[in-house]
Design a protein around this motif. Structure first.
Motif, PDB file in Angstrom:
ATOM      1  N   LEU A  32      -7.626  19.153   8.044  1.00  0.00           N
ATOM      2  CA  LEU A  32      -7.009  19.255   6.844  1.00  0.00           C
ATOM      3  C   LEU A  32      -6.810  20.574   6.392  1.00  0.00           C
ATOM      4  CD1 LEU A  32      -8.548  16.580   4.619  1.00  0.00           C
ATOM      5  CD2 LEU A  32      -6.385  16.313   5.897  1.00  0.00           C
ATOM      6  N   THR A  33      -5.422  20.914   6.001  1.00  0.00           N
ATOM      7  CA  THR A  33      -5.398  21.926   4.918  1.00  0.00           C
ATOM      8  C   THR A  33      -5.630  21.648   3.515  1.00  0.00           C
ATOM      9  OG1 THR A  33      -2.994  21.277   4.797  1.00  0.00           O
ATOM     10  CG2 THR A  33      -3.484  22.634   6.564  1.00  0.00           C
ATOM     11  N   GLU A  34      -5.580  22.906   2.938  1.00  0.00           N
ATOM     12  CA  GLU A  34      -5.920  22.660   1.411  1.00  0.00           C
ATOM     13  C   GLU A  34      -4.778  21.668   0.822  1.00  0.00           C
ATOM     14  OE1 GLU A  34      -8.294  23.559  -0.334  1.00  0.00           O
ATOM     15  OE2 GLU A  34      -9.087  24.011   1.518  1.00  0.00           O
ATOM     16  N   LYS A  35      -3.520  21.734   1.265  1.00  0.00           N
ATOM     17  CA  LYS A  35      -2.639  20.895   0.794  1.00  0.00           C
ATOM     18  C   LYS A  35      -2.945  19.402   1.198  1.00  0.00           C
ATOM     19  CE  LYS A  35       2.524  20.054   1.163  1.00  0.00           C
ATOM     20  NZ  LYS A  35       3.852  20.590   1.579  1.00  0.00           N
ATOM     21  N   GLY A  36      -3.349  19.155   2.494  1.00  0.00           N
ATOM     22  CA  GLY A  36      -3.718  17.817   2.901  1.00  0.00           C
ATOM     23  C   GLY A  36      -4.710  17.453   1.958  1.00  0.00           C
ATOM     24  N   ARG A  37      -5.925  18.063   1.734  1.00  0.00           N
ATOM     25  CA  ARG A  37      -6.992  17.835   0.983  1.00  0.00           C
ATOM     26  C   ARG A  37      -6.776  17.439  -0.350  1.00  0.00           C
ATOM     27  NH1 ARG A  37     -11.684  17.703   3.062  1.00  0.00           N
ATOM     28  NH2 ARG A  37     -11.439  19.220   4.435  1.00  0.00           N
ATOM     29  N   GLY A  38      -5.843  18.188  -0.988  1.00  0.00           N
ATOM     30  CA  GLY A  38      -5.260  17.893  -2.386  1.00  0.00           C
ATOM     31  C   GLY A  38      -4.465  16.792  -2.378  1.00  0.00           C
ATOM     32  N   LEU A  39      -3.668  16.462  -1.254  1.00  0.00           N
ATOM     33  CA  LEU A  39      -2.917  15.102  -1.286  1.00  0.00           C
ATOM     34  C   LEU A  39      -3.984  13.985  -1.111  1.00  0.00           C
ATOM     35  CD1 LEU A  39      -0.428  13.809  -1.284  1.00  0.00           C
ATOM     36  CD2 LEU A  39      -0.295  13.867   1.319  1.00  0.00           C
ATOM     37  N   ILE A  40      -4.941  13.896  -0.356  1.00  0.00           N
ATOM     38  CA  ILE A  40      -5.889  12.747  -0.199  1.00  0.00           C
ATOM     39  C   ILE A  40      -6.633  12.782  -1.483  1.00  0.00           C
ATOM     40  CG2 ILE A  40      -7.699  13.751   0.889  1.00  0.00           C
ATOM     41  CD1 ILE A  40      -5.918  10.890   2.110  1.00  0.00           C
ATOM     42  N   GLU A  41      -7.042  13.730  -2.059  1.00  0.00           N
ATOM     43  CA  GLU A  41      -7.932  13.626  -3.370  1.00  0.00           C
ATOM     44  C   GLU A  41      -6.836  13.199  -4.469  1.00  0.00           C
ATOM     45  OE1 GLU A  41      -9.639  17.362  -3.674  1.00  0.00           O
ATOM     46  OE2 GLU A  41     -11.044  17.010  -1.958  1.00  0.00           O
ATOM     47  N   GLY A  42      -5.529  13.610  -4.531  1.00  0.00           N
ATOM     48  CA  GLY A  42      -4.869  13.176  -5.591  1.00  0.00           C
ATOM     49  C   GLY A  42      -4.345  11.734  -5.477  1.00  0.00           C
ATOM     50  N   LEU A  43      -4.269  11.195  -4.433  1.00  0.00           N
ATOM     51  CA  LEU A  43      -3.930   9.819  -4.218  1.00  0.00           C
ATOM     52  C   LEU A  43      -5.176   8.720  -4.289  1.00  0.00           C
ATOM     53  CD1 LEU A  43      -1.562  10.086  -1.060  1.00  0.00           C
ATOM     54  CD2 LEU A  43      -0.749   9.729  -3.609  1.00  0.00           C
ATOM     55  N   SER A  44      -6.467   9.287  -4.469  1.00  0.00           N
ATOM     56  CA  SER A  44      -7.485   8.443  -4.429  1.00  0.00           C
ATOM     57  C   SER A  44      -7.471   7.536  -5.680  1.00  0.00           C
ATOM     58  CB  SER A  44      -8.638   9.068  -4.613  1.00  0.00           C
ATOM     59  OG  SER A  44      -9.079   9.725  -5.822  1.00  0.00           O
TER      60      SER A  44
ATOM     61  N   PHE B 150       0.956  -1.292  -0.025  1.00  0.00           N
ATOM     62  CA  PHE B 150       0.266  -0.003   0.043  1.00  0.00           C
ATOM     63  C   PHE B 150       0.802   1.233   0.023  1.00  0.00           C
ATOM     64  CE2 PHE B 150      -2.295   3.396   2.169  1.00  0.00           C
ATOM     65  CZ  PHE B 150      -3.383   3.476   1.701  1.00  0.00           C
ATOM     66  N   GLU B 151       2.080   1.178   0.970  1.00  0.00           N
ATOM     67  CA  GLU B 151       2.710   2.404   0.740  1.00  0.00           C
ATOM     68  C   GLU B 151       3.400   2.659  -0.310  1.00  0.00           C
ATOM     69  OE1 GLU B 151       4.863   1.616   4.696  1.00  0.00           O
ATOM     70  OE2 GLU B 151       3.167   2.485   5.787  1.00  0.00           O
ATOM     71  N   ARG B 152       4.002   1.485  -1.041  1.00  0.00           N
ATOM     72  CA  ARG B 152       4.722   1.721  -2.288  1.00  0.00           C
ATOM     73  C   ARG B 152       3.602   2.346  -3.326  1.00  0.00           C
ATOM     74  NH1 ARG B 152       6.680  -3.069  -0.603  1.00  0.00           N
ATOM     75  NH2 ARG B 152       5.118  -4.256  -2.004  1.00  0.00           N
ATOM     76  N   GLU B 153       2.482   1.626  -3.391  1.00  0.00           N
ATOM     77  CA  GLU B 153       1.377   2.205  -4.223  1.00  0.00           C
ATOM     78  C   GLU B 153       1.055   3.631  -4.144  1.00  0.00           C
ATOM     79  OE1 GLU B 153      -0.722   1.597  -7.870  1.00  0.00           O
ATOM     80  OE2 GLU B 153      -0.079  -0.198  -6.678  1.00  0.00           O
ATOM     81  N   THR B 154       0.683   4.054  -2.855  1.00  0.00           N
ATOM     82  CA  THR B 154       0.364   5.455  -2.472  1.00  0.00           C
ATOM     83  C   THR B 154       1.479   6.413  -2.413  1.00  0.00           C
ATOM     84  OG1 THR B 154       0.186   5.157  -0.260  1.00  0.00           O
ATOM     85  CG2 THR B 154      -1.933   4.491  -1.652  1.00  0.00           C
ATOM     86  N   GLY B 155       2.739   5.780  -2.114  1.00  0.00           N
ATOM     87  CA  GLY B 155       3.976   6.884  -1.749  1.00  0.00           C
ATOM     88  C   GLY B 155       3.642   7.333  -0.466  1.00  0.00           C
TER      89      GLY B 155
ATOM     90  N   LEU C 127      -5.202  11.165   7.075  1.00  0.00           N
ATOM     91  CA  LEU C 127      -5.909  12.137   6.465  1.00  0.00           C
ATOM     92  C   LEU C 127      -7.075  11.684   5.806  1.00  0.00           C
ATOM     93  CD1 LEU C 127      -2.613  13.297   4.286  1.00  0.00           C
ATOM     94  CD2 LEU C 127      -3.710  14.352   6.350  1.00  0.00           C
ATOM     95  N   ALA C 128      -7.262  10.470   5.277  1.00  0.00           N
ATOM     96  CA  ALA C 128      -8.501  10.115   4.761  1.00  0.00           C
ATOM     97  C   ALA C 128      -9.454  10.258   5.910  1.00  0.00           C
ATOM     98  CB  ALA C 128      -8.453   8.507   4.204  1.00  0.00           C
ATOM     99  N   LEU C 129      -9.368   9.907   7.241  1.00  0.00           N
ATOM    100  CA  LEU C 129     -10.557  10.009   8.112  1.00  0.00           C
ATOM    101  C   LEU C 129     -10.832  11.455   8.362  1.00  0.00           C
ATOM    102  CD1 LEU C 129     -12.053   8.543  10.078  1.00  0.00           C
ATOM    103  CD2 LEU C 129     -10.205   8.807  11.756  1.00  0.00           C
ATOM    104  N   LEU C 130     -10.011  12.429   8.350  1.00  0.00           N
ATOM    105  CA  LEU C 130     -10.355  13.820   8.517  1.00  0.00           C
ATOM    106  C   LEU C 130     -10.912  14.357   7.379  1.00  0.00           C
ATOM    107  CD1 LEU C 130      -6.890  15.028   9.962  1.00  0.00           C
ATOM    108  CD2 LEU C 130      -9.243  14.747  11.176  1.00  0.00           C
TER     109      LEU C 130
END
Length: 173
Positions: free
Chosen positions: A123-135, A55-60, A69-72
Motif C-alpha cells: 500500500l502507498t500512503e494514498k492507498g492506506r489513506g483511502l482505505i482508512e477514509g472509507l472505513s 457496497f460499491e455505491r456506499e463506498t464509492g 486494499l483492505a487485505l494489503l
C-alpha cells in the motif's frame, strides 16, 4: 408478491419443528425472476450482485479495489499470486487490477528479493489513506445489513456461506 426467504423442515423424531417458513413481501419483480430461474443459484447470484452494487455505491470504490486494499492493509507485501489464490481469481485479473491500482497511486509493486518471478504489492500512503477514509462507509454498510438481519441470522449466514464456499472448491474439477 410473496417471496420464500427460507424454509426449515425437521423430520427427526425428537425435534418438534416439522416445517417453518419465513415469507417476506417484496414489490421487486427481479426477486421473483431470480427465484423462478433456478432452485438456489439464481437467488444466490441475485443477492450477490445486489449486495455488491450496494457496497460499491456506499463506498464509492469497486469491490475488487476494496478487498485488495483492505487485505494489503492487514498483510502488506502479499504477492499477486497469493491474492489470486485467496480470492480464487484468475492471475490475469489480479495483474490488471494491480496495474490499475498502481496507476492510481494506491499501491506499489516490487519483485521479491529472493524469487524475481514473484511480484509483491504494498500500500502507498494514498492507498492506506483511502482505505482508512472509507472505513466509516464500510461500517455504515454493515449497519444497514445489521438492520435487516438479526445477529443470529448474520452469524448463520456467515456460517452457511463459508460452508458453501469451502464445499465449492472441488466442484467441477
Amino acid at each position: 408478491m410473496r417471496y420464500l426467504l427460507y424454509q426449515i423442515k425437521i423430520e427427526s423424531s425428537d425435534e418438534k419443528v416439522v416445517k417453518e417458513e419465513r415469507v417476506v413481501e417484496t414489490p421487486n419483480p427481479s426477486v421473483e425472476t431470480a427465484q423462478d430461474a433456478g432452485p438456489l443459484l439464481a437467488p444466490l447470484g441475485f443477492a450477490f450482485w445486489k449486495m455488491k452494487g450496494a457496497f460499491e455505491r456506499e463506498t464509492g470504490v469497486s469491490a475488487g479495489t476494496w478487498f485488495t486494499l483492505a487485505l494489503l492493509a492487514r498483510e502488506d507485501g502479499m504477492s499477486q499470486g497469493e491474492l489470486g489464490q485467496r480470492f480464487d481469481v484468475d492471475p490475469s485479473r489480479v495483474t490488471r487490477l494491480a496495474k490499475r491500482l498502481e496507476r492510481e497511486g494506491l499501491l506499489r509493486k516490487e519483485r521479491d528479493r529472493e524469487d524475481k518471478r514473484v511480484v509483491r504489492m504494498y500500500l502507498t500512503e494514498k492507498g492506506r489513506g483511502l482505505i482508512e477514509g472509507l472505513s466509516g462507509r464500510r461500517e455504515r454498510f454493515d449497519q444497514r445489513i445489521g438492520a435487516v438481519l438479526s445477529p443470529e441470522e448474520l452469524k448463520e449466514l456467515r456460517r452457511m456461506l463459508g460452508v458453501l464456499a469451502d464445499s465449492a472448491e472441488d466442484w467441477g474439477r
